[in-house]
Design a protein around this motif. Structure first.
Motif, short mmCIF file in Angstrom:
data_model
loop_
_atom_site.label_atom_id
_atom_site.label_comp_id
_atom_site.label_asym_id
_atom_site.label_seq_id
_atom_site.Cartn_x
_atom_site.Cartn_y
_atom_site.Cartn_z
N TYR A 48 0.83 -1.21 0.00
CA TYR A 48 0.00 0.00 0.00
C TYR A 48 0.86 1.26 0.00
N THR A 49 0.46 2.22 -0.81
CA THR A 49 1.01 3.58 -0.79
C THR A 49 -0.15 4.53 -0.51
N ASP A 50 0.09 5.51 0.35
CA ASP A 50 -0.96 6.48 0.68
C ASP A 50 -0.92 7.63 -0.32
N PHE A 51 -2.08 7.92 -0.89
CA PHE A 51 -2.22 9.00 -1.86
C PHE A 51 -3.21 10.04 -1.33
N GLU A 52 -3.07 11.25 -1.86
CA GLU A 52 -4.01 12.34 -1.59
C GLU A 52 -4.56 12.84 -2.92
N MET A 53 -5.79 13.27 -2.92
CA MET A 53 -6.37 13.84 -4.13
C MET A 53 -7.26 15.03 -3.77
N ARG A 54 -7.43 15.90 -4.73
CA ARG A 54 -8.32 17.05 -4.54
C ARG A 54 -8.83 17.50 -5.90
N VAL A 55 -9.94 18.25 -5.89
CA VAL A 55 -10.53 18.82 -7.10
C VAL A 55 -10.68 20.32 -6.90
N THR A 56 -10.30 21.07 -7.92
CA THR A 56 -10.46 22.53 -7.91
C THR A 56 -11.56 22.91 -8.90
N ALA A 57 -12.49 23.75 -8.46
CA ALA A 57 -13.60 24.20 -9.31
C ALA A 57 -13.42 25.69 -9.62
N THR A 58 -13.45 26.01 -10.90
CA THR A 58 -13.34 27.41 -11.35
C THR A 58 -14.62 27.80 -12.06
N VAL A 59 -15.28 28.84 -11.56
CA VAL A 59 -16.55 29.29 -12.14
C VAL A 59 -16.25 30.34 -13.22
N ALA A 60 -16.99 30.24 -14.33
CA ALA A 60 -16.76 31.16 -15.45
C ALA A 60 -17.03 32.61 -15.08
N ASP A 61 -17.85 32.83 -14.07
CA ASP A 61 -18.12 34.19 -13.58
C ASP A 61 -17.00 34.57 -12.61
N PRO A 62 -16.20 35.61 -12.92
CA PRO A 62 -15.06 35.96 -12.06
C PRO A 62 -15.47 36.47 -10.69
N THR A 63 -16.76 36.75 -10.50
CA THR A 63 -17.17 37.23 -9.17
C THR A 63 -17.28 36.09 -8.16
N VAL A 64 -17.30 34.84 -8.68
CA VAL A 64 -17.40 33.67 -7.81
C VAL A 64 -15.99 33.16 -7.54
N PRO A 65 -15.60 33.04 -6.29
CA PRO A 65 -14.22 32.61 -6.00
C PRO A 65 -13.98 31.14 -6.35
N MET A 66 -12.69 30.81 -6.63
CA MET A 66 -12.27 29.43 -6.89
C MET A 66 -12.53 28.58 -5.64
N GLN A 67 -12.95 27.33 -5.86
CA GLN A 67 -13.23 26.41 -4.77
C GLN A 67 -12.27 25.22 -4.85
N VAL A 68 -11.75 24.80 -3.71
CA VAL A 68 -10.86 23.63 -3.63
C VAL A 68 -11.46 22.65 -2.63
N SER A 69 -11.65 21.41 -3.06
CA SER A 69 -12.25 20.40 -2.17
C SER A 69 -11.29 20.07 -1.03
N PRO A 70 -11.83 19.60 0.08
CA PRO A 70 -10.95 19.04 1.12
C PRO A 70 -10.15 17.87 0.52
N VAL A 71 -8.92 17.71 0.99
CA VAL A 71 -8.07 16.61 0.49
C VAL A 71 -8.66 15.27 0.93
N LYS A 72 -8.73 14.35 -0.02
CA LYS A 72 -9.24 13.00 0.25
C LYS A 72 -8.07 12.02 0.17
N GLU A 73 -7.98 11.11 1.16
CA GLU A 73 -6.89 10.15 1.18
C GLU A 73 -7.39 8.77 0.75
N VAL A 74 -6.50 8.02 0.12
CA VAL A 74 -6.80 6.65 -0.30
C VAL A 74 -5.51 5.84 -0.28
N ARG A 75 -5.60 4.57 0.12
CA ARG A 75 -4.46 3.66 0.11
C ARG A 75 -4.64 2.70 -1.06
#
Length: 478
Positions: free
Chosen positions: A122-149
């Motif tokens: 087993y190796t421990d990995f981390e993953m995340r997703v970043t969401a960018t909205v086409a409207d610049p007034t909405v800030p970028m969102q980053v998901s909490p980091v998710k771990e998986v072995r």
């Protein structure tokens, strides 16, 4: 490791992408951006290559009611590397927020992007997703980091076959015999069954000669993986004694063992005794299988037993389980054949073929069949004294005890092998005397010595007929 940006699905299996007909939901609501996994711990299994191993999904995040499209960016890295390297994938605009890996795809992807991680650990990995909205007034969102072995598998041969003239199906690689695999140890294979005298090796693919496993030059318990001819000599293992074997192979350790499960042969010498064999007839122990004893010849009418000596009492032997005559019967060991309660009955004086199988505990008494093959050899024969060019006589389809050769003979000597033995140590049909002249009504002896031969004094076309039941030989010049 240099960061890599995935621009397609070659390694990442299948991700839901925006298609020309996909209807994008404009109002994403106010749900936070979150990653969900089908499993937090994954051990990839090569035996289930095509089955799904891991599914990654995530929520849409929010566009705060603007109706603007959201683009997603996926990242995955070894835990603690802070997403500096590893997988970076610009997914773009989509409402199909799924990444799905089969066992093979997940292993291949990890080994491509993280080539130094251990296999089957087993190796421990981390993953995340970043969401960018086409409207610049909405800030970028980053998901909490998710771990998986994840433990990627080590590629192995999944099927192993035995092949060779010692095996049940010979050298036909379309019919090679498959071994049993160990579910708990993917590298472990076993097989149990009858092997003949001869050669054996291991193929990894049905219908093909490569890859295969061959014997080490020096150590018969070691094997070598062979993908092409020049990899290693095509050494085979040799089965010296036919029998019931257990074969045990470990492809990780490249080891093999052959265990003969038969144990010792109960008797090395056995005789037919009784009314059917008034002068105790010795059964010949097969040179190919020491558990098989054979007699081909005359028996008188009457009862018969199998004795460990020439005596009819005071010694161990075998009786039939039930009174019987011709055919196949089960044998029963008795300490003193003089006390036997049952016997075999030979209905009429004739020639018979008798086969005793001490492994299967059977006795078969059938119509006389002397030999399956007879060859012609000598300076007068077409192939001379060469075993490689030896000529086989034609067996009569209506009488399997009659063999014929019709063709040219040179001046010289002749004898007739009954087996292929390059050492000349096997049995031959031999002339009854040295330098024997040919005749239309001759006789012969079977053996190896004295090495008497027939003499062909005039070259020409001949017909030779051998009757192994009546033990006659005929030479006719055509």
């Amino acid at each position: 490791m240099k960061a890599k940006t995935i621009i397609g699905m070659t390694l990442l299996a299948s991700v839901g992408l925006v298609g020309c007909e996909e209807e994008i939901v404009l109002d994403k609501g106010e749900s936070p951006l979150m990653i969900n996994l089908s499993a937090d711990s994954v051990r990839c299994d090569q035996r289930s290559d095509a089955q799904e191993a891991l599914q990654i999904t995530w929520t849409s995040g929010t566009n705060q009611g603007t109706g603007a499209a959201i683009s997603y960016f996926f990242e995955m890295d070894v835990k603690g590397d802070n997403f500096e390297n590893g997988i970076k994938y610009n997914i773009g605009k989509t409402d199909s927020r799924v990444i799905s890996f089969t066992n093979k795809e997940l292993t291949d992807t990890l080994l491509h992007y993280f080539p130094t991680i251990p296999l089957e650990q087993y190796t421990d990995f981390e993953m995340r997703v970043t969401a960018t909205v086409a409207d610049p007034t909405v800030p970028m969102q980053v998901s909490p980091v998710k771990e998986v072995r994840i433990a990627p598998y080590k590629w192995r041969v999944l099927n192993l076959y035995i092949i060779g003239d010692a095996t049940p199906n010979g050298w036909d690689n379309q019919l090679a015999t498959i071994m049993s695999s160990d579910y708990d140890n993917i590298a472990h294979f076993t097989w149990q069954g009858m092997l003949k005298k001869g050669e054996i090796k291991f193929n990894a693919q049905l219908g093909d000669w490569y890859p295969c496993y061959v014997r080490d030059n020096d150590d018969p318990t070691r094997m070598h993986y062979r993908e092409k001819e020049e990899d290693y000599p095509d050494n085979k293992w040799v089965i010296e004694e036919a029998g019931n074997y257990l074969i045990d192979v470990n492809l990780d350790l490249l080891t093999v063992s052959f265990t003969n499960l038969d144990g010792e042969v109960p008797f090395s010498t056995l005789y037919l005794v009784g009314e059917a064999a008034p002068s105790a007839i010795k059964l010949e122990q097969s040179s190919d299988d020491s558990f098989i004893f054979i007699y081909n010849g005359a028996l008188s009418a009457g009862n018969m037993l199998i004795s460990s000596t020439t005596a009819t009492s005071g010694c161990a032997g075998y009786q039939p389980l039930d009174n019987n005559g011709l055919g196949t019967t089960t044998i029963q060991l008795v300490d003193d054949i003089g006390t036997a309660s049952k016997q075999w009955n030979i209905p009429a004086a004739n020639k018979y073929s008798v086969t005793l199988d001490l492994r299967g505990n059977t006795l078969e008494i059938g119509n006389y069949v002397g030999y399956e093959h007879v060859w012609i050899m000598g300076s007068a024969a077409p192939g001379g004294w060469s075993w490689d060019n030896i000529t086989e006589m034609q067996r009569n389809s209506s009488n399997p005890n009659v063999f014929t050769y019709e063709g040219y003979l040179s001046e010289g000597e002749l004898k007739f092998p009954l087996e292929i033995d390059h050492s000349f140590g096997g049995d031959f049909i031999l002339a009854p005397q040295a330098n024997c002249p040919i005749s239309e009504n001759g006789s012969y002896v079977i053996g190896n010595q004295p090495d008497n031969k027939w003499i062909i004094s005039e070259a020409g076309n001949y017909r030779i007929t051998i009757d192994v039941e009546n033990e006659t030989i005929s030479f006719v010049k055509l």
